[in-house]
Design a protein around this motif. Structure first.
Motif, short mmCIF file in Angstrom:
data_model
loop_
_atom_site.label_atom_id
_atom_site.label_comp_id
_atom_site.label_asym_id
_atom_site.label_seq_id
_atom_site.Cartn_x
_atom_site.Cartn_y
_atom_site.Cartn_z
N LEU A 39 0.88 -1.05 -0.17
CA LEU A 39 0.15 -0.39 0.18
C LEU A 39 0.62 1.31 -0.05
O LEU A 39 0.79 2.00 -0.43
CB LEU A 39 -1.07 -0.16 0.68
CG LEU A 39 -2.19 -1.15 0.95
CD1 LEU A 39 -2.81 -0.74 1.86
CD2 LEU A 39 -3.26 -1.13 0.19
N ASN A 40 2.02 1.40 0.04
CA ASN A 40 2.67 2.00 0.51
C ASN A 40 2.78 3.39 -0.87
O ASN A 40 2.47 4.62 -1.30
CB ASN A 40 4.64 1.84 0.96
CG ASN A 40 4.55 1.77 2.07
OD1 ASN A 40 4.55 2.83 3.02
ND2 ASN A 40 5.52 1.34 2.60
N PRO A 41 3.07 2.26 -2.10
CA PRO A 41 3.31 3.91 -3.10
C PRO A 41 1.98 4.23 -3.57
O PRO A 41 1.96 5.74 -3.82
CB PRO A 41 3.96 2.80 -4.70
CG PRO A 41 4.27 1.65 -3.87
CD PRO A 41 3.29 1.28 -2.52
N PRO A 42 0.60 3.48 -3.60
CA PRO A 42 -0.77 4.08 -3.57
C PRO A 42 -0.92 5.61 -2.47
O PRO A 42 -1.28 6.23 -2.72
CB PRO A 42 -2.07 3.40 -3.89
CG PRO A 42 -1.16 2.11 -2.84
CD PRO A 42 0.65 2.39 -2.83
N LEU A 43 -0.69 5.24 -1.52
CA LEU A 43 -0.89 5.75 -0.08
C LEU A 43 0.33 7.39 -0.81
O LEU A 43 -0.34 8.02 -0.04
CB LEU A 43 -0.48 5.66 0.88
CG LEU A 43 -1.39 4.60 1.27
CD1 LEU A 43 -0.68 3.83 3.34
CD2 LEU A 43 -3.04 5.06 2.18
N GLN A 44 1.38 6.62 -0.72
CA GLN A 44 2.11 8.02 -1.30
C GLN A 44 1.96 9.04 -2.51
O GLN A 44 1.93 10.22 -2.34
CB GLN A 44 3.95 7.47 -2.00
CG GLN A 44 4.55 7.13 -0.77
CD GLN A 44 6.01 6.85 -0.92
OE1 GLN A 44 5.92 5.21 -1.48
NE2 GLN A 44 7.38 6.45 -0.72
N ASP A 45 1.35 8.03 -3.28
CA ASP A 45 0.70 9.01 -4.55
C ASP A 45 -0.51 10.26 -3.40
O ASP A 45 -0.77 10.43 -4.38
CB ASP A 45 0.08 8.49 -5.61
CG ASP A 45 1.34 8.02 -6.45
OD1 ASP A 45 2.01 8.64 -7.10
OD2 ASP A 45 1.11 6.74 -7.02
N ILE A 46 -1.51 9.13 -3.42
CA ILE A 46 -2.50 10.21 -2.11
C ILE A 46 -2.00 11.02 -1.23
O ILE A 46 -2.41 12.15 -1.77
CB ILE A 46 -3.81 9.30 -1.87
CG1 ILE A 46 -4.31 7.76 -2.22
CG2 ILE A 46 -4.53 9.75 -0.49
CD1 ILE A 46 -4.76 7.21 -1.57
#
Length: 474
Positions: A136-143
């Motif tokens: 979930l790190n990449p999508p959370l970083q984008d958000i």
């Protein structure tokens, strides 16, 4: 109906726990190492203790007696099979989840349906021992980056976003993995699940509260990141990114948790009363269930040792350098792959860089597909476009990369397991599982070539020549 014998039952329960620990010991060690190395999962040490406390706290509501059943053991067989595949392929997600779920099912089999229902949450809560969520790190970083840009613009601060880098008049900020809010989210779920269990009785309230926890955690982290950048911007970087960065983060976390629990407590349900235990289903003999469970564990243990594991040297040997290439290390390209059997990093006279690394399908330490092995530095380079080409009917991936300075690179790569070739990490893992199950005497490899140019500017003949040179390395 046989009379319940507490001493015998607790002895059998202890034997199952010891047997489970013995079989899944490598997985437990892997989980504990992640708990130790990552601040995101340090709370996992407390999960068994919290489960035990929940059992003690609700002991008056536990009225049923153990009535063993064989049915959950069917699911244990499936979990052990999944665990074996994960063990072969070194996929921690599979081994960690299947090990914990196997424990839950073994305990359910010994306790029976009625008692299992009464202790369902403390039993389920053990799932938080699994260090999950890294994907979930990449999508959370984008958000977080998207929300920070929007809030900065609303506050009147000009900002330029390039991937995960945000540039303002005072400097450049990176929305790193530590800023994704994953640590905040997972801790919130673990704490919120206990609060929900102790506060609510209706299923829709549990669901609503846990969904609110997820939403509040993500939104709160976005505001936290924005405020840190805003403080740095308005204070000319005097505040917000020293020790106060961590103090502010934990204060914000505590404030959000307090607010969630305060609001959630307003809708609390009355505490349940003990219900009389009614057992109408004839239980399976305790010794039969115990023997079946232990048999499954013994078979899983035996199958684990049928897998061929390659002994790994302290340092991989250097592969032979083909004519026209010069062995080179210590360059700006640092892809990893240092824990295999053979390795070569080289460069040709035009500056094109080459990588070859050979691994066993399963090693006693290290692996081909792992978090330490990245073909490009994900924090520095962003994928602008990707293509898939075929060379002699075998796939080769092409990635155009760009960093925050505007520099471009083109990466061509593929994985080879025995005679099978792929550009997918997941497929490469599956090929390794097949090779081990078929006892193939072959190796797993990664081959890559890096060009300092854009993909559109790369002449096809130049690419073909480099890929042909890459094939010569052994």
């Amino acid at each position: 109906m046989s009379q319940f014998k507490p001493v015998q039952f607790y002895l059998l329960l202890s034997a199952v726990l010891l047997g489970w620990s013995f079989v899944f010991w490598p997985t437990l060690q892997s989980m504990e190492k992640i708990w130790q190395d990552s601040d995101t999962y340090t709370h996992c040490y407390l999960i068994p203790l919290i489960s035990a406390w929940l059992l003690y706290d609700r002991r008056e509501l536990i009225t049923a007696m153990p009535r063993p059943t064989l049915l959950p053991l069917v699911a244990v067989i499936a979990c052990c099979s999944i665990w074996l595949v994960g063990y072969i392929a070194d996929i921690n997600t599979l081994t960690h989840f299947s090990a914990i779920v196997s424990l839950q099912l073994l305990l359910l089999s010994l306790l029976g349906w009625k008692l299992g229902y009464q202790v369902a949450f403390p039993l389920f809560y053990l799932i938080f021992m699994v260090p999950f969520g890294d994907a979930l790190n990449p999508p959370l970083q984008d958000i977080t980056a998207d929300a920070s840009v929007l809030l900065l613009q609303w506050s009147g601060i000009p900002v330029l976003r390039e991937g995960l880098y945000l540039t303002t008049p005072v400097g450049q900020f990176e929305v790193a993995e530590a800023c994704s809010g994953l640590r905040f989210l997972i801790a919130s779920l673990a704490i919120g699940a206990v609060f929900s269990y102790l506060t609510y009785q209706r299923w829709w309230k549990h669901l609503l509260f846990m969904c609110s926890i997820v939403l509040f955690s993500v939104v709160a982290n976005c505001f936290r990141a924005f405020f840190l950048i805003w403080i740095g911007e308005t204070s000319q970087m005097q505040y917000g990114f020293g020790v106060d960065h961590f103090i502010y983060g934990w204060f914000f976390f505590a404030l959000v948790m307090f607010l969630m629990f305060w609001l959630g407590g307003k809708c609390a349900d009355p505490q349940p009363s003990p219900l009389p235990s009614v057992n109408s289903v004839r239980p399976a003999p305790t010794l039969m269930v115990f023997s079946a469970g232990m048999t499954i564990l013994i078979l899983s243990f035996g199958m684990r040792f049928q897998i061929s594991v390659t002994a790994t040297p302290d340092q991989p040997s250097v592969a032979a350098v083909p004519t026209g290439l010069i062995a080179q290390t210590g360059t700006s390209w640092q892809p990893g792959f240092f824990d295999g059997l053979k390795r070569l990093q080289a460069v040709d006279d035009s500056g094109v860089q080459y990588l070859f690394a050979q691994f066993g399908h399963k090693q006693d330490k290290g692996e081909l597909i792992g978090w330490k092995n990245n073909l490009y530095q994900r924090r520095q380079w962003r994928v602008m476009q990707d293509q898939l080409m075929s060379v002699q009917d075998k796939p080769v991936a092409l990635l155009e990369l760009r960093n925050s300075s505007g520099d471009f690179q083109t990466l061509a790569f593929y994985y080879r397991v025995g005679s099978r070739q792929t550009t997918s990490e997941l497929t490469a893992k599956w090929y390794q599982v097949q090779a081990l199950l078929l006892n193939e005497s072959s190796f797993s490899e990664v081959r890559a070539v890096l060009f300092t140019s854009r993909l559109a500017d790369l002449p096809p003949a130049h690419l073909q020549r480099a890929l042909a040179q890459l094939e010569v390395i052994h």
